[in-house]
Design a protein around this motif. Structure first.
Motif, PDB file in Angstrom:
ATOM      1  N   THR B 170       0.817  -1.220   0.000  1.00 26.40           N
ATOM      2  CA  THR B 170       0.000   0.000   0.000  1.00 26.40           C
ATOM      3  C   THR B 170       0.854   1.275   0.000  1.00 26.40           C
ATOM      4  O   THR B 170       0.357   2.343   0.361  1.00 26.40           O
ATOM      5  N   ARG B 171       2.105   1.170  -0.404  1.00 25.12           N
ATOM      6  CA  ARG B 171       2.936   2.373  -0.510  1.00 25.12           C
ATOM      7  C   ARG B 171       2.274   3.332  -1.501  1.00 25.12           C
ATOM      8  O   ARG B 171       2.071   2.989  -2.664  1.00 25.12           O
ATOM      9  N   PRO B 172       1.927   4.565  -1.046  1.00 26.89           N
ATOM     10  CA  PRO B 172       1.116   5.437  -1.897  1.00 26.89           C
ATOM     11  C   PRO B 172       1.955   6.386  -2.748  1.00 26.89           C
ATOM     12  O   PRO B 172       1.713   7.590  -2.763  1.00 26.89           O
ATOM     13  N   ALA B 173       2.938   5.851  -3.462  1.00 28.78           N
ATOM     14  CA  ALA B 173       3.815   6.693  -4.279  1.00 28.78           C
ATOM     15  C   ALA B 173       4.205   5.941  -5.540  1.00 28.78           C
ATOM     16  O   ALA B 173       4.242   4.714  -5.545  1.00 28.78           O
ATOM     17  N   LEU B 174       4.517   6.700  -6.604  1.00 27.84           N
ATOM     18  CA  LEU B 174       4.698   6.072  -7.923  1.00 27.84           C
ATOM     19  C   LEU B 174       6.131   5.657  -8.242  1.00 27.84           C
ATOM     20  O   LEU B 174       6.360   4.976  -9.237  1.00 27.84           O
ATOM     21  N   GLY B 175       7.115   6.074  -7.447  1.00 30.83           N
ATOM     22  CA  GLY B 175       8.481   5.606  -7.692  1.00 30.83           C
ATOM     23  C   GLY B 175       8.503   4.085  -7.660  1.00 30.83           C
ATOM     24  O   GLY B 175       7.842   3.474  -6.818  1.00 30.83           O
ATOM     25  N   VAL B 176       9.249   3.463  -8.581  1.00 27.92           N
ATOM     26  CA  VAL B 176       9.289   1.998  -8.625  1.00 27.92           C
ATOM     27  C   VAL B 176      10.185   1.518  -7.481  1.00 27.92           C
ATOM     28  O   VAL B 176      11.406   1.522  -7.590  1.00 27.92           O
ATOM     29  N   ALA B 177       9.579   1.139  -6.364  1.00 29.72           N
ATOM     30  CA  ALA B 177      10.348   0.719  -5.192  1.00 29.72           C
ATOM     31  C   ALA B 177       9.486  -0.182  -4.321  1.00 29.72           C
ATOM     32  O   ALA B 177       8.254  -0.173  -4.419  1.00 29.72           O
ATOM     33  N   ALA B 178      10.129  -0.955  -3.480  1.00 31.76           N
ATOM     34  CA  ALA B 178       9.450  -1.918  -2.620  1.00 31.76           C
ATOM     35  C   ALA B 178       8.435  -1.235  -1.717  1.00 31.76           C
ATOM     36  O   ALA B 178       8.672  -0.141  -1.213  1.00 31.76           O
ATOM     37  N   SER B 179       7.327  -1.926  -1.492  1.00 30.07           N
ATOM     38  CA  SER B 179       6.323  -1.473  -0.517  1.00 30.07           C
ATOM     39  C   SER B 179       6.625  -2.187   0.799  1.00 30.07           C
ATOM     40  O   SER B 179       5.791  -2.901   1.342  1.00 30.07           O
ATOM     41  N   ASP B 180       7.847  -1.993   1.312  1.00 28.02           N
ATOM     42  CA  ASP B 180       8.263  -2.766   2.479  1.00 28.02           C
ATOM     43  C   ASP B 180       7.915  -2.081   3.804  1.00 28.02           C
ATOM     44  O   ASP B 180       8.199  -2.614   4.867  1.00 28.02           O
ATOM     45  N   GLN B 181       7.279  -0.911   3.713  1.00 28.34           N
ATOM     46  CA  GLN B 181       6.875  -0.203   4.928  1.00 28.34           C
ATOM     47  C   GLN B 181       5.380   0.060   4.958  1.00 28.34           C
ATOM     48  O   GLN B 181       4.884   0.712   5.883  1.00 28.34           O
ATOM     49  N   ASN B 182       4.681  -0.389   3.937  1.00 20.48           N
ATOM     50  CA  ASN B 182       3.232  -0.138   3.853  1.00 20.48           C
ATOM     51  C   ASN B 182       2.543  -1.364   3.284  1.00 20.48           C
ATOM     52  O   ASN B 182       2.825  -1.748   2.140  1.00 20.48           O
ATOM     53  N   ALA B 183       1.676  -1.961   4.065  1.00 21.58           N
ATOM     54  CA  ALA B 183       0.965  -3.143   3.569  1.00 21.58           C
ATOM     55  C   ALA B 183      -0.351  -3.314   4.310  1.00 21.58           C
ATOM     56  O   ALA B 183      -0.553  -2.743   5.393  1.00 21.58           O
ATOM     57  N   LEU B 184      -1.233  -4.062   3.694  1.00 21.78           N
ATOM     58  CA  LEU B 184      -2.493  -4.437   4.319  1.00 21.78           C
ATOM     59  C   LEU B 184      -2.586  -5.962   4.248  1.00 21.78           C
ATOM     60  O   LEU B 184      -2.388  -6.540   3.175  1.00 21.78           O
ATOM     61  N   LEU B 185      -2.824  -6.577   5.388  1.00 20.30           N
ATOM     62  CA  LEU B 185      -3.018  -8.027   5.434  1.00 20.30           C
ATOM     63  C   LEU B 185      -4.478  -8.257   5.768  1.00 20.30           C
ATOM     64  O   LEU B 185      -4.982  -7.684   6.741  1.00 20.30           O
ATOM     65  N   TYR B 186      -5.169  -9.060   4.957  1.00 21.02           N
ATOM     66  CA  TYR B 186      -6.561  -9.353   5.288  1.00 21.02           C
ATOM     67  C   TYR B 186      -6.909 -10.780   4.917  1.00 21.02           C
ATOM     68  O   TYR B 186      -6.226 -11.408   4.101  1.00 21.02           O
ATOM     69  N   VAL B 187      -7.948 -11.269   5.553  1.00 20.48           N
ATOM     70  CA  VAL B 187      -8.412 -12.634   5.302  1.00 20.48           C
ATOM     71  C   VAL B 187      -9.904 -12.572   5.042  1.00 20.48           C
ATOM     72  O   VAL B 187     -10.653 -12.020   5.848  1.00 20.48           O
ATOM     73  N   ILE B 188     -10.314 -13.092   3.903  1.00 24.53           N
ATOM     74  CA  ILE B 188     -11.737 -13.167   3.574  1.00 24.53           C
ATOM     75  C   ILE B 188     -12.098 -14.628   3.319  1.00 24.53           C
ATOM     76  O   ILE B 188     -11.201 -15.452   3.075  1.00 24.53           O
ATOM     77  N   MET B 189     -13.361 -14.948   3.369  1.00 24.18           N
ATOM     78  CA  MET B 189     -13.775 -16.350   3.274  1.00 24.18           C
ATOM     79  C   MET B 189     -15.050 -16.492   2.442  1.00 24.18           C
ATOM     80  O   MET B 189     -15.900 -15.600   2.443  1.00 24.18           O
ATOM     81  N   CYS B 190     -15.159 -17.634   1.774  1.00 27.67           N
ATOM     82  CA  CYS B 190     -16.300 -17.908   0.895  1.00 27.67           C
ATOM     83  C   CYS B 190     -16.742 -19.360   1.076  1.00 27.67           C
ATOM     84  O   CYS B 190     -15.925 -20.263   0.868  1.00 27.67           O
ATOM     85  N   PRO B 191     -18.014 -19.609   1.408  1.00 26.37           N
ATOM     86  CA  PRO B 191     -18.471 -21.006   1.418  1.00 26.37           C
ATOM     87  C   PRO B 191     -18.466 -21.531  -0.008  1.00 26.37           C
ATOM     88  O   PRO B 191     -18.754 -20.786  -0.948  1.00 26.37           O
ATOM     89  N   THR B 192     -18.101 -22.779  -0.187  1.00 18.95           N
ATOM     90  CA  THR B 192     -17.894 -23.257  -1.560  1.00 18.95           C
ATOM     91  C   THR B 192     -18.208 -24.741  -1.719  1.00 18.95           C
ATOM     92  O   THR B 192     -18.030 -25.529  -0.790  1.00 18.95           O
ATOM     93  N   GLY B 193     -18.670 -25.064  -2.909  1.00 17.28           N
ATOM     94  CA  GLY B 193     -18.870 -26.458  -3.284  1.00 17.28           C
ATOM     95  C   GLY B 193     -17.671 -26.951  -4.070  1.00 17.28           C
ATOM     96  O   GLY B 193     -16.624 -26.316  -4.065  1.00 17.28           O
TER      97      GLY B 193
END
Lengths: 420, 420
Positions: B170-193
């Protein structure tokens, strides 16, 4: 380009249900304009870091299976709200372009060969199965946006306003399938100075064959977001070893990486050029860049450099600072590490440089060989001596001066520079 | 797993500034729980399409340079709000996992070898230079989420709740560089056959060498979102030609794609297995899958199949329906199209199947050769005769039954199945 007129034509966001309009086409005449309540202060140019400061507005249009492309909207820059299952997060069908608006001597903003960016964006979108769009309509909209935001272009040589058209897949489901019915197209902009602080400072490259940016049959020939993240870790490793950027190599399936047979592909996020003196007694040079075999981004600056080298060679457009007698023969051909070493041994390796929208032309001072695992005390380097003490070699400087003169409208060449 | 207790420990979202706490670690004990005002109705199982219906809650934690990982939050499923310049849209440093929660005979939800998904997620994140995280803490949080949402797991054989942990830059800048200080971790779920409507229906594959999913030095060995979008267009082309999925080939740099030397890598988004009868008079088989050379995803189901084949072979865990006398020799080795053709000519090609979390084991009925450009009337196909008329061959069926029995906790094997 009259933003007010366009916005006024249909400023209320209401569009008639005209059955003659083909459903879903991107239609610049439907532009909706939402004004910022207050405008941001433009920071002093010396504080601008590439891509960090955004302008006041952004352009947005959404593709849905029900309506196709929505009425495009220029509105205050702000966050996107997206379902966490969207393809853009999960499977990365995300494409972008890099363009710049330059301030001409007449004060007007100018774009450089923008139709080439539009074509490439359309090809990129097609490659990851995003919905297609009318490239002429998008260019009209971008010109509106640039005209509206022209106060953001610093009036300083080497400065410009960077333009980032982006299309992301927004299909909100986890099945691995194309996001060909759901997408968001947006354009954001950032005022910017030179990508490298000193444009004449020569950059160093570390040649890396263990990690491969692109492969035949892969996506390196398209401008996809997904081509970039795999390079982050390698770029960090190169920086730790004292090099500015990675020179990406392409080894074959068999044998060790970092051998002399490895092909040279790109320099960081730039196209790579090398200048080789002819073995005859003339001062003529061959200028090589890798061919568009699917592993190389078809850069607009790359294509422009090839055209300008040919134009110098034919006498049509002499490169500034390069004698008309000195021929510059452009070639799109495979270059291996072995070629570079051989030319260096023969004393014929004159210059190397990277080219791209962000940098224009960036001279290369040295190339470290052997990949990531060689100890620095044992590493061989190809050195490009700074013969004239000017940082850039004569060919790089000639191309840099020509391109930046054309971009800012100080010199005309075909219809490469377009006023907004 | 006591969600309420964990939430109650620190349910108000306020954490003391404890200087002994290392800044930024993902800390399950800081879990914040925000309850849904109303819960959704669970749709009838027959209406579930893979990955379309989401459960009520999601887990979210954000990494910032100031604070590291924020207190993780379980909250109502809803949209993410992100700056349009974020890396996740622009350069795609996005990684994910695929896991499932199965309902055991005791009614409890169970996970299958979840620590392997956590390890792989950590390795994927590292590969694209995202911030690291405590894998044990994430697994605790996922178990909380699954326990909370267990009403969504359909109580029907073959059904489960799919779990999608995701980390985006989630690094909010356009320079081509690692997003090693900005991230979002999330878990979503779906019932499935079942991923394919009929698990015993044999799928068809079109072998494609013009487009290459992964290559040595690339990222095919990591679970990155960016590995998937390049396949969308090819998958659409295969479907148009009447095939269910693509069999991804890896040609060398020289020569034509779709030759007999092309290596077989993966089947759609599954690992590929082929069963070859030995040339001696026994009924024994060799079971081949490509090695983890960087082009192959190290699948949890792949690893489990290899272990179960060895366990059958040694007599430790006989595969259901496979005679103990029939030896199943697993091999991780390069497989070429030429190998498949030769085995077919010799009458030794017995079965092929894809494996993965979404499908478990999917039998393959035929493989079309020659790539995208061969006319269908001229295309050669490798056919896998349905000898027993059961869809799945004996080895595929044995693995399918073994794995699904272990996943649902009906049969124990090591500690592969973990109750939440």
């Amino acid at each position: 380009m009259a933003i007010k007129k366009t916005a006024a034509t249909n400023g209320n966001g209401i569009t008639l249900n005209d059955s003659r309009t083909k459903l879903g086409e991107l239609d610049a005449s439907k532009l909706i304009f939402t004004e910022c309540k207050t405008l941001k202060a433009v920071p002093p140019p010396e504080q601008l870091k590439f891509g960090n400061v955004k302008t006041d507005y952004m352009l947005v249009t959404e593709y849905t299976p029900q309506a196709g492309w929505s009425a495009p909207e220029i509105k205050p820059y702000g966050p996107l709200s997206l379902d966490p299952a969207c393809s853009c997060f999960q499977y990365c069908p995300n494409v972008f372009e890099g363009m710049k608006a330059y301030r001409g001597p007449d004060g007007k903003p100018r774009l450089f060969r923008p139709e080439k960016n539009m074509e490439r964006l359309a090809r990129s979108a097609e490659r990851v199965a995003l919905p297609g769009f009318d490239t002429d309509a998008l260019l009209i909209l971008i010109r509106c946006l640039v005209a509206l935001e022209s106060r953001w272009i610093p009036d300083i040589p080497g400065y410009s306003m960077y333009i980032r058209p982006t299309i992301i897949g927004t299909r909100p489901a986890l099945g691995v399938a194309a996001s060909d019915q759901n997408a968001l197209l947006y354009v954001i902009m950032c005022p910017t100075g030179p990508y490298f602080r000193d444009a004449t400072k020569r950059i160093s490259l570390l040649a890396v064959g263990e990690h491969v940016r692109a492969w035949p049959g892969g996506t390196g020939g398209h401008k996809l977001g997904l081509n970039y993240a795999p390079g982050f870790l390698v770029q960090k490793a190169a920086l730790e070893k004292g090099y500015d950027q990675v020179l990406w190599l392409l080894p074959g399936l068999e044998g060790e990486a970092n051998g002399e047979g490895d092909r040279v592909t790109e320099a960081g996020a730039m196209n790579f050029f090398v200048v080789v003196r002819r073995s005859d007694s003339s001062d003529d040079v061959d200028v090589f860049t890798p061919p568009l075999d699917g592993t190389i981004l078809p850069g607009v600056t790359r294509s422009s450099c090839l055209a300008l080298l040919a134009a110098h060679n034919s006498g049509r457009f002499p490169l500034p600072g390069v004698s008309r007698e000195r021929k510059t023969h452009p070639h799109e051909s495979v270059i291996t590490i072995g070629d570079l070493i051989r030319w260096a041994k023969e004393g014929r390796l004159v210059e190397a440089f990277g080219v791209g929208t962000a940098v224009a032309v960036a001279p290369i001072g040295k190339i470290g060989l052997g990949g990531l695992d060689v100890g620095e005390e044992r590493r061989d380097e190809l050195l490009f001596p700074d013969i004239e003490g000017l940082g850039m070699g004569q060919i790089a400087r000639g191309l840099y001066d020509a391109i930046t003169s054309i971009q800012t409208g100080r010199v005309a060449y075909d219809k490469w520079s377009v006023a907004c």
